[in-house]
Design a protein around this motif. Structure first.
Motif: not given
Ligand code: CS2
Length: 507
Positions: A289-316
């Motif tokens: 029950a990951w959704d009960a503890v703050g994990v976002v369960l969604t139909a489409d992860v792509a926008p979150y992935e791009a945001m994190k990979l490009r903003l966080l990891n790209g900066s890193h």
């Protein structure tokens, strides 16, 4: 009697037997003894222990379920030696704080119920993927663990490890281990299962599905075809975005954890308070029950992935290459360098943000500010050279996607190109500006050395490295604006150094 041991810890180890000595507030949130294994995790390094294992324990505490983890280590026995004598228990040491102070938390996690060393226990690995109780296999095997060509997304069949796995040895590659496990699962009629990639790759679930299909297609037809059919019916490959900064544990961290626990813990992992997990909700046989503890369960992860990979990891990665060249050992040190910090802030705002299709109601400016704060966390000793490793596997999703999108929009992504130039300077010189050596730890290290050995000008170095199609693909190197910006960045880094090049870049 407890007495200080090597490293200032205590001689008694953390384990189920000694757990009663730990402050009740810090003990696992579920009784480890009562937790059966439902997840096999490939790549039980520090990141998994500080991220998915924590979310999973919390989910079981919230809603139950036999979702204990069998942690698989691929090549190194270290994790077995750390966690084996501790019955899988380890602590997560959280360091919040920045220039304004620190705050520390520690909890013992008990979600890891079994451990397995793939290299020596191949049969047990296959059997655990085939076990009916196993309903999810999760992976953090790093970008290079997929043995694929990022430009095409295909499995590298000529890779000696992949070829040997296809020929039928006890599998050593991740995709080989998964396919052989699935084959055994099908034979055992053990039912559907989900393979959940948690690596920093875009569309990681779809990538994994294609690599598994490539492996099946390369097996003898009678064997591969039926298996591929069964996989298409019975196995799901959701994508996920994972985020938590987890530097390598240091001796100081172990000493600090020992003081808080009153016990010696060789498996401690250190991290920040922040954690995020966005998962495509596509599971074949249930999930915690990951959704009960703050994990976002969604139909489409792509926008979150791009945001994190490009903003966080790209900066890193940009921080890591510029920072290491300038002699900064840690990310927080690099963030104190005004030029580098400004480059990273502008990289996010000017080059990356315009390429993102951010989810509704998401405050991307606030996300960027939060990232800068996380990078400034001085209590985390995150080494620039740790992030600098495996650049050839990381650049495409971290910087090159941003660059391609900005060029297509007619823009000039100078800061992202400076990040690429900093990588080129790092791998071609293998030394910081003060002459101290920098490790080039990369699966293509040999090629990088060969390509740049005879290149005697920044432009020649850039052209040599841009010929790496598996990194840059066929189109980007032919773009004159891209080449101009990268060569310009590399010329400045070479002639003037990081301080002047970063100052010029944000003018
Ligand atoms: C880092 C990541 O080592 C690296 O390349 O950029 O491990 C980073 O810390 C995580 O992705 C944060 O979620």
């Amino acid at each position: 009697m407890d007495r200080p041991s090597r490293g200032g810890g205590f001689s008694e180890r953390l384990s189920l037997a000694s757990l009663a000595q730990v402050d009740p507030e810090r003990r696992p949130r579920v009784d480890p003894r009562s937790l059966g294994v439902g997840i096999v995790h490939l790549g039980i390094g520090a990141f998994h222990r500080a991220h998915q294992a924590v979310f999973t324990e919390d989910a079981v505490a919230a809603a139950g379920g036999d979702w204990g983890i069998c942690g698989v280590t691929q090549r190194s026995r270290d994790v077995l030696e750390q966690l084996g004598p501790q019955d899988g228990l380890y602590s997560v040491l959280e360091h919040g704080g920045s220039d304004t102070g620190t705050d520390t938390g520690l909890r013992v996690v008990g979600a890891v119920r079994d451990l397995l060393f793939a290299e020596e226990e191949g049969e047990r690995l296959t059997a655990s993927i085939a076990a009916p109780a196993t309903r999810i296999v999760t992976l953090t095997v790093t970008e290079k663990g997929y043995r694929h060509d990022p430009a095409t997304g295909r499995l590298r069949l000529a890779d000696p490890g992949v070829a040997a796995d296809l020929a039928g040895r006890a599998p050593r590659t991740v995709v080989g281990q998964l396919v052989r496990g699935l084959q055994a699962r099908r034979s055992a009629d053990a039912g559907p299962i989900t393979l959940l990639s948690c690596d920093n790759l875009p569309a990681n679930g779809a990538v994994l599905r294609d690599l598994v299909a490539d492996f099946c297609a390369a097996l003898p037809t009678a064997e591969g075809e039926q298996l591929a059919e069964w996989i298409a019916e019975s196995v799901r490959f959701p994508s996920s975005m994972v985020d938590r900064i987890v530097p390598a544990t240091t001796d100081d961290d172990r000493v600090e954890a020992a003081k808080l626990l009153g016990l010696d813990d060789r498996g401690v992992v250190v991290t920040e308070p922040f954690r995020q997990w966005v998962v495509e909700d596509d599971f074949a046989a249930g999930r915690p029950a990951w959704d009960a503890v703050g994990v976002v369960l969604t139909a489409d992860v792509a926008p979150y992935e791009a945001m994190k990979l490009r903003l966080l990891n790209g900066s890193h990665s940009t921080l890591a290459y510029l920072g290491a060249l300038a002699g900064h050992a840690h990310v927080a040190d690099a963030m104190r360098d005004e030029g580098i910090a400004a480059v990273v802030a502008h990289l996010m705002a000017d080059d990356v943000a315009p390429t993102l299709a951010v989810p509704d109601c998401f405050d991307v400016a606030a996300y960027q500010r939060e990232l800068l704060d996380r990078f400034r966390n001085t209590a985390l000793r995150h080494r620039t050279v740790q992030i600098a490793m495996d650049g050839t596997q990381k650049l495409p999703q971290r910087l090159l996607g941003t660059i391609a999108d900005r060029l297509a929009a007619g823009a000039r992504p100078r800061l992202a190109c400076l990040g690429v130039a900093a990588w080129m300077r790092y791998v071609s010189t293998a030394q910081a500006e003060d002459g101290s050596p920098l490790p080039v730890d990369d699966p293509l290290a040999g090629r990088l050395g060969e390509l740049t050995a005879a290149a005697d000008t920044p432009a020649a170095v850039a052209d040599a490295l841009l010929s790496l199609q598996e990194v840059f693909g066929p189109e980007l190197p032919a773009d004159p604006v891209f080449r101009e910006l990268v060569v310009d960045g590399l010329e400045r880094l070479t002639a003037e150094g990081v301080a002047a090049a970063t100052r010029d870049a944000i003018r």
